[in-house]
Design a protein around this motif. Structure first.
Motif, short mmCIF file in Angstrom:
data_model
loop_
_atom_site.label_atom_id
_atom_site.label_comp_id
_atom_site.label_asym_id
_atom_site.label_seq_id
_atom_site.Cartn_x
_atom_site.Cartn_y
_atom_site.Cartn_z
N GLN A 27 -12.28 -12.95 -0.04
CA GLN A 27 -11.65 -13.73 -1.10
C GLN A 27 -10.99 -12.82 -2.13
OE1 GLN A 27 -14.12 -16.68 -2.97
NE2 GLN A 27 -12.62 -17.10 -4.56
N TRP A 28 -11.69 -11.78 -2.54
CA TRP A 28 -11.14 -10.84 -3.53
C TRP A 28 -9.88 -10.18 -2.98
CZ3 TRP A 28 -10.14 -5.60 -3.79
CH2 TRP A 28 -9.85 -5.10 -5.07
N LEU A 29 -9.91 -9.77 -1.71
CA LEU A 29 -8.73 -9.15 -1.10
C LEU A 29 -7.55 -10.11 -1.10
CD1 LEU A 29 -10.42 -7.26 1.85
CD2 LEU A 29 -9.26 -6.22 -0.12
N PRO A 60 -1.13 -4.39 -1.88
CA PRO A 60 -1.08 -2.99 -2.32
C PRO A 60 -1.37 -1.96 -1.22
CG PRO A 60 -3.11 -4.01 -3.05
CD PRO A 60 -2.27 -5.10 -2.42
N LEU A 61 -1.71 -2.41 -0.01
CA LEU A 61 -1.96 -1.46 1.08
C LEU A 61 -0.63 -0.98 1.66
CD1 LEU A 61 -4.88 -3.21 3.00
CD2 LEU A 61 -5.01 -1.21 1.50
N ALA A 62 -0.42 0.32 1.68
CA ALA A 62 0.81 0.90 2.22
C ALA A 62 0.92 0.65 3.72
CB ALA A 62 0.87 2.40 1.92
N GLY A 87 -7.16 3.27 -1.78
CA GLY A 87 -6.88 3.06 -3.19
C GLY A 87 -7.29 1.70 -3.75
N LEU A 88 -7.97 0.88 -2.96
CA LEU A 88 -8.44 -0.42 -3.45
C LEU A 88 -9.91 -0.30 -3.86
CD1 LEU A 88 -6.93 -3.08 -1.05
CD2 LEU A 88 -6.52 -2.84 -3.47
#
Length: 92
Positions: A27-29, A60-62, A87-88
């Motif tokens: 859910q947070w993702l 935000p994931l490259a 980076g998360l």
């Protein structure tokens, strides 16, 4: 229809692990704009291979990422490590 094999967790929150937080993590993702899922592959389970897979991408994931494990706890533990390396800062 198959019968249950007595594998349901006892539900003791005091002894919970990352598997107990898996849905909160997903859910947070999603709230961060990351598409994510966790699945179990019955064929791999029957063959004794790591059957649990976590996959995530977007936001935000490259690049996309994947983590596999023999249990949901092992899979989610590896997934959290990879998410943090990407980076998360997952707050769970």
């Amino acid at each position: 229809m198959t019968r249950a094999k007595g594998r349901w967790p006892a539900g003791d929150a005091a002894h919970g692990g990352v598997e107990d937080a898996a849905l909160l993590i997903l859910q947070w993702l999603g709230e961060q704009g990351v598409d994510a899922m966790i699945r179990v592959d019955a064929e791999r389970l029957r063959e004794g291979r790591p059957a649990w897979t976590f996959a995530a991408g977007g936001g935000p994931l490259a690049t996309g990422l994947r983590a596999d494990g023999a249990s949901v706890a092992q899979c989610m533990g590896a997934a959290l490590l990879r998410l943090r390396e990407a980076g998360l800062a997952v707050p769970f």
